[in-house]
Write an enzyme that holds these catalytic residues in place. Structure first.
Site, PDB file in Angstrom:
ATOM      1  N   HIS A  54      65.388  79.057  23.480  1.00 47.75           N
ATOM      2  CA  HIS A  54      64.901  78.725  24.832  1.00 47.75           C
ATOM      3  C   HIS A  54      64.037  77.477  24.750  1.00 47.75           C
ATOM      4  O   HIS A  54      63.174  77.380  23.892  1.00 47.75           O
ATOM      5  CB  HIS A  54      64.062  79.911  25.300  1.00 47.75           C
ATOM      6  CG  HIS A  54      63.442  79.784  26.650  1.00 47.75           C
ATOM      7  ND1 HIS A  54      62.092  79.582  26.830  1.00 47.75           N
ATOM      8  CD2 HIS A  54      63.976  79.858  27.893  1.00 47.75           C
ATOM      9  CE1 HIS A  54      61.826  79.546  28.127  1.00 47.75           C
ATOM     10  NE2 HIS A  54      62.944  79.712  28.803  1.00 47.75           N
ATOM     11  N   HIS A 114      67.174  85.440  35.270  1.00 49.89           N
ATOM     12  CA  HIS A 114      65.740  85.110  35.303  1.00 49.89           C
ATOM     13  C   HIS A 114      64.855  86.350  35.418  1.00 49.89           C
ATOM     14  O   HIS A 114      63.706  86.259  35.872  1.00 49.89           O
ATOM     15  CB  HIS A 114      65.473  84.153  36.487  1.00 49.89           C
ATOM     16  CG  HIS A 114      64.474  83.072  36.187  1.00 49.89           C
ATOM     17  ND1 HIS A 114      63.186  83.087  36.677  1.00 49.89           N
ATOM     18  CD2 HIS A 114      64.567  81.944  35.448  1.00 49.89           C
ATOM     19  CE1 HIS A 114      62.540  82.011  36.255  1.00 49.89           C
ATOM     20  NE2 HIS A 114      63.358  81.294  35.504  1.00 49.89           N
TER      21      HIS A 114
HETATM   22 MG   LIG Z   1      65.758  81.959  31.357  1.00 47.23          MG
END
Ligand SMILES: [Mg+2]
Length: 382
Positions: free
Chosen positions: A285, A185
């Site tokens: 994504h 992240h």
């Molecule tokens: Mg990600």
């Protein structure tokens, strides 16, 4: 055909929907949003609408070029997400006009079905083995979870071990029947990313994601030297120009452009084709809403180097509304044994429940990501 209106709807949990109307009665839907900046992207779409209203929706490439190159300043998450949602809606209109799925207009499908992965847990993972087992029972064979909580430039090895224990628990429960992606992240700095990557190597993960922020992609060289696990990145990269040096450098194995952030269907198809020439895989994504996922599925259907698709059903962010809530036909995203069938409908292949969208937009949302701090009070990456 002429564009007559561009209607924007801020809807829960954290999305922005765009409906482009035409004088022929065909409408197209797009999802122009950056998580946490819906109102900014809405303003960007409104700004671009002055150029588009009154024009023919069909020359999509020319509109894309005008929106991108026609601005002296360009790029970045908000503007590229605005272009992305408009591009998706224009492709939806074109597909409906020709009564063809978008992938047919992009060359035709090259697969029968698309593998998907699901999310486990929140930002502070617990009971991940149970979560993985539950998903496995639904037929899902690939999952992703966030690795760490906040992580300082140099931090305790205890935090690394905690991630390791979570993954070990999934392996103990399901062995190698479940593929696992671990999302760093962008929370981890280079100094700890290589420690974490090396520690997780023993679990033979599907990939590690954003081991560092994409602004620090040069650090991937050193991280790649410490792990044999495939490295994925790209959700915070927004155009071919953002991706080209990553591909040339050769340290990423999987790119994850976001259909609703990186210029839409037109641009992501090109980005993924660039990646194919570098032997790099695609895994678009999409922790977003149903229109964004529909756009992904259209590109996945006709793009051979895509190997898996992210989707947000039941994700921890979807509080108050979930992936299927705004669809008139919820069957289109029915997952079968961890796959989605290539949809057959025209355009993006979905039908939006507009009454539901209008109703939800009366409440809207003001979703922001939390601001995290390290143990010493400094601001941490979320
Ligand atoms: Mg990600």
């Amino acid at each position: 055909m002429k564009i007559t209106a561009m209607n924007l709807y801020i809807v829960a949990p954290r999305w922005l929907f765009l409906e482009i109307e035409t004088d022929k009665g065909i409408t197209g839907w797009g999802e122009p949003v950056i998580e946490g900046r819906a109102s900014v992207v809405k303003a960007a779409v409104e700004d671009l609408s002055g150029y588009l209203i009154g024009k023919d929706p069909m020359p999509i490439e020319d509109h894309w070029q005008a929106m991108y190159r026609g601005g002296f300043y360009r790029g970045g998450p908000e503007l590229m997400s605005a272009i992305a949602g408009i591009d998706e809606a224009l492709w939806d209109i074109k597909g409906k006009y020709y009564n063809a799925p978008v992938y047919d207009l992009l060359g035709g499908k090259c697969r029968d079905r698309i593998k998907i992965y699901s999310w486990i847990g929140g930002d502070r993972p617990a009971d991940v083995a149970e979560g993985a087992r539950r998903l496995y029972e639904t037929g899902c064979t690939a999952v992703k979870l966030n690795g760490t909580e906040e992580m300082h430039y140099v931090d305790s090895f205890e935090k690394v071990l905690k991630v390791s224990e979570n993954i070990a628990a999934v392996r103990a429960a399901l062995g190698y029947k479940m593929d696992i992606g671990v999302d760093f992240h962008g929370r981890v700095h280079k100094s700890m990313a290589k420690v974490l990557a090396r520690e997780l190597d023993q679990y033979h993960l599907m990939f590690i994601e954003e081991p560092v922020l994409s602004q620090n992609n040069e650090a991937l060289r050193e991280i790649a030297a410490h792990t044999a696990t495939p490295i994925a990145t790209g959700e915070r990269m927004f155009s071919r120009w953002d991706f080209k040096n990553l591909l040339i450098d050769g340290y990423a194995d999987i790119i994850q452009p976001d259909l609703s952030h990186a210029g839409g269907i037109s641009e992501v198809k090109k980005i993924l084709s660039m990646a194919e020439a570098f032997d790099v895989a695609g895994a678009p994504h999409c922790p977003l809403g149903p229109i964004a996922l529909a756009a992904c599925v259209q590109v996945d259907a006709c793009t051979p180097n895509v190997f898996i698709q992210e989707q947000s059903l039941g994700i921890h962010y979807n509080q108050g509304s979930d992936l299927l809530d705004y669809l008139a036909d919820k069957e289109v995203f029915r997952f079968k044994d961890g796959f989605i069938d290539v949809p057959k409908g025209p355009g993006l292949g979905i039908a939006i429940n507009k009454e539901k969208v209008i109703e939800a937009a009366k409440t809207g949302h003001n979703w922001k990501n939390p601001i995290w701090r390290n143990y010493d009070g400094t601001v941490a990456e979320w």
